[in-house]
Design a protein around this motif. Structure first.
Motif, mmCIF file in Angstrom:
data_model
loop_
_atom_site.group_PDB
_atom_site.id
_atom_site.type_symbol
_atom_site.label_atom_id
_atom_site.label_comp_id
_atom_site.label_asym_id
_atom_site.label_seq_id
_atom_site.Cartn_x
_atom_site.Cartn_y
_atom_site.Cartn_z
ATOM 1 N N SER A 88 32.934 34.491 50.541
ATOM 2 C CA SER A 88 31.552 34.314 49.738
ATOM 3 C C SER A 88 31.875 34.698 48.371
ATOM 4 N N LEU A 89 33.066 34.592 47.821
ATOM 5 C CA LEU A 89 33.289 34.907 46.384
ATOM 6 C C LEU A 89 33.458 33.566 45.916
ATOM 7 N N PRO A 90 33.849 33.436 44.383
ATOM 8 C CA PRO A 90 34.289 32.332 43.919
ATOM 9 C C PRO A 90 35.724 31.895 44.519
ATOM 10 N N LYS A 91 36.095 30.657 44.528
ATOM 11 C CA LYS A 91 37.242 30.070 45.237
ATOM 12 C C LYS A 91 38.580 30.723 44.685
ATOM 13 N N ILE A 92 38.367 31.272 43.312
ATOM 14 C CA ILE A 92 39.664 31.699 42.730
ATOM 15 C C ILE A 92 40.243 33.086 43.362
ATOM 16 N N PHE A 93 39.176 33.833 44.124
ATOM 17 C CA PHE A 93 39.670 34.911 44.923
ATOM 18 C C PHE A 93 39.938 34.580 46.290
ATOM 19 N N ASP A 94 40.114 33.254 46.816
ATOM 20 C CA ASP A 94 40.517 32.851 48.378
ATOM 21 C C ASP A 94 41.745 33.394 48.705
ATOM 22 N N ASN A 95 42.645 33.579 47.781
ATOM 23 C CA ASN A 95 44.024 33.777 48.327
ATOM 24 C C ASN A 95 44.223 35.153 47.590
ATOM 25 N N TYR A 96 43.207 36.125 47.073
ATOM 26 C CA TYR A 96 43.423 37.363 46.646
ATOM 27 C C TYR A 96 44.097 38.329 47.585
ATOM 28 N N TYR A 97 43.758 38.411 48.713
ATOM 29 C CA TYR A 97 44.172 39.153 49.763
ATOM 30 C C TYR A 97 44.890 38.207 50.918
ATOM 31 N N ARG A 98 45.883 38.786 51.658
ATOM 32 C CA ARG A 98 46.563 37.946 52.524
ATOM 33 C C ARG A 98 46.752 39.039 53.631
ATOM 34 N N GLN A 99 46.864 38.357 54.716
ATOM 35 C CA GLN A 99 47.099 39.221 55.902
ATOM 36 C C GLN A 99 48.629 39.345 56.345
ATOM 37 N N ASN A 100 49.021 40.443 56.901
ATOM 38 C CA ASN A 100 50.421 40.798 57.212
ATOM 39 C C ASN A 100 50.771 39.423 58.073
ATOM 40 N N SER A 101 50.232 38.985 58.892
ATOM 41 C CA SER A 101 50.869 37.929 59.590
ATOM 42 C C SER A 101 51.129 36.747 58.817
ATOM 43 N N ASP A 102 50.423 36.370 57.503
ATOM 44 C CA ASP A 102 51.164 35.437 56.701
ATOM 45 C C ASP A 102 52.213 35.719 56.143
ATOM 46 N N ILE A 103 52.624 37.002 55.949
ATOM 47 C CA ILE A 103 53.882 37.352 55.207
ATOM 48 C C ILE A 103 55.186 37.517 56.389
ATOM 49 N N CYS A 104 54.725 38.092 57.547
ATOM 50 C CA CYS A 104 55.891 38.191 58.336
ATOM 51 C C CYS A 104 55.558 37.543 59.810
ATOM 52 N N ALA A 105 56.241 36.631 60.253
ATOM 53 C CA ALA A 105 55.832 35.809 61.598
ATOM 54 C C ALA A 105 55.902 36.780 62.723
ATOM 55 N N ARG A 106 56.436 38.081 62.673
ATOM 56 C CA ARG A 106 56.866 38.809 63.824
ATOM 57 C C ARG A 106 55.368 39.398 64.100
ATOM 58 N N SER A 107 55.082 39.628 65.451
ATOM 59 C CA SER A 107 53.904 40.036 65.835
ATOM 60 C C SER A 107 53.898 41.632 65.891
ATOM 61 N N THR A 108 53.248 42.239 64.987
ATOM 62 C CA THR A 108 53.016 43.798 65.101
ATOM 63 C C THR A 108 51.799 44.513 65.178
ATOM 64 N N ARG A 109 51.598 45.659 65.150
ATOM 65 C CA ARG A 109 50.117 46.207 65.299
ATOM 66 C C ARG A 109 49.384 46.142 63.961
ATOM 67 N N GLN A 110 50.050 46.100 62.875
ATOM 68 C CA GLN A 110 49.406 45.858 61.687
ATOM 69 C C GLN A 110 49.462 44.239 61.253
ATOM 70 N N SER A 111 49.574 43.236 62.179
ATOM 71 C CA SER A 111 49.498 41.954 61.905
ATOM 72 C C SER A 111 48.239 41.546 61.401
ATOM 73 N N ASN A 112 47.102 42.144 61.851
ATOM 74 C CA ASN A 112 45.739 41.786 61.412
ATOM 75 C C ASN A 112 45.179 42.411 60.237
ATOM 76 N N GLU A 113 46.161 43.391 59.668
ATOM 77 C CA GLU A 113 45.565 44.198 58.557
ATOM 78 C C GLU A 113 46.032 43.359 57.261
ATOM 79 N N LEU A 114 45.373 43.718 56.165
ATOM 80 C CA LEU A 114 45.765 43.161 54.912
ATOM 81 C C LEU A 114 47.039 43.632 54.212
#
Length: 152
Positions: free
Chosen positions: A74-100
């Motif tokens: 619900s912010l302007p489109k420029i902020f769509d990729n401002y924060y990424r989840q850990n699961s986007d950075i590392c494919a391994r499933s961990t307890r922090q996968s759902n965190e930013l």
């Protein structure tokens, strides 16, 4: 008084701890004068009774609202990729996968950026509060959670 504190809090909330402490002291004094409490009256008890947030917690709330809006697109489109989840950075499933993903910054200045602080604050919010269906319910849940820390 609240409109003055919340204006630009996302920016000045990252200032030196000594400056925030001065602002917090002034807020405490004003509240005690307004509500006719003695200077030795517990400030945590006063904030709990009035259901008000301290300056630093107002900063946390507004940064949390910013991240909530970003996560719900619900912010302007420029902020769509401002924060990424850990699961986007590392494919391994961990307890922090759902965190930013918290970016690494070497300097204190970098660690005061909205990208860093927003990820840290969002990761400290519990799952139930993160998944609130509306912004109003998120604000209410998160505010009550921040106030609950004053009791301890």
């Amino acid at each position: 008084m609240f409109p003055y504190i919340k204006y630009g809090v996302e920016l000045y909330g990252t200032c030196n701890d000594s400056l925030m402490k001065k602002l917090q002291t002034e807020q405490n004094k004003l509240l005690k004068i307004l509500y006719a409490k003695g200077m030795r009256y517990s400030t945590n008890l006063l904030y709990t009774e009035l259901k008000l947030l301290k300056c630093l917690d107002v900063h946390k709330l507004f940064v949390g609202v910013f991240v909530y809006k970003q996560q719900n697109r619900s912010l302007p489109k420029i902020f769509d990729n401002y924060y990424r989840q850990n699961s986007d950075i590392c494919a391994r499933s961990t307890r922090q996968s759902n965190e930013l993903y918290t970016p690494l910054f070497r300097t204190k200045m970098g660690q005061k950026s909205l990208k860093y602080i927003g990820a840290k604050i969002w990761n400290s919010v519990n799952e139930i509060t993160r998944k609130c269906v509306s912004l109003t319910s998120f604000k209410k849940e998160y505010t009550s959670k921040l106030i609950s820390f004053y009791v301890n």
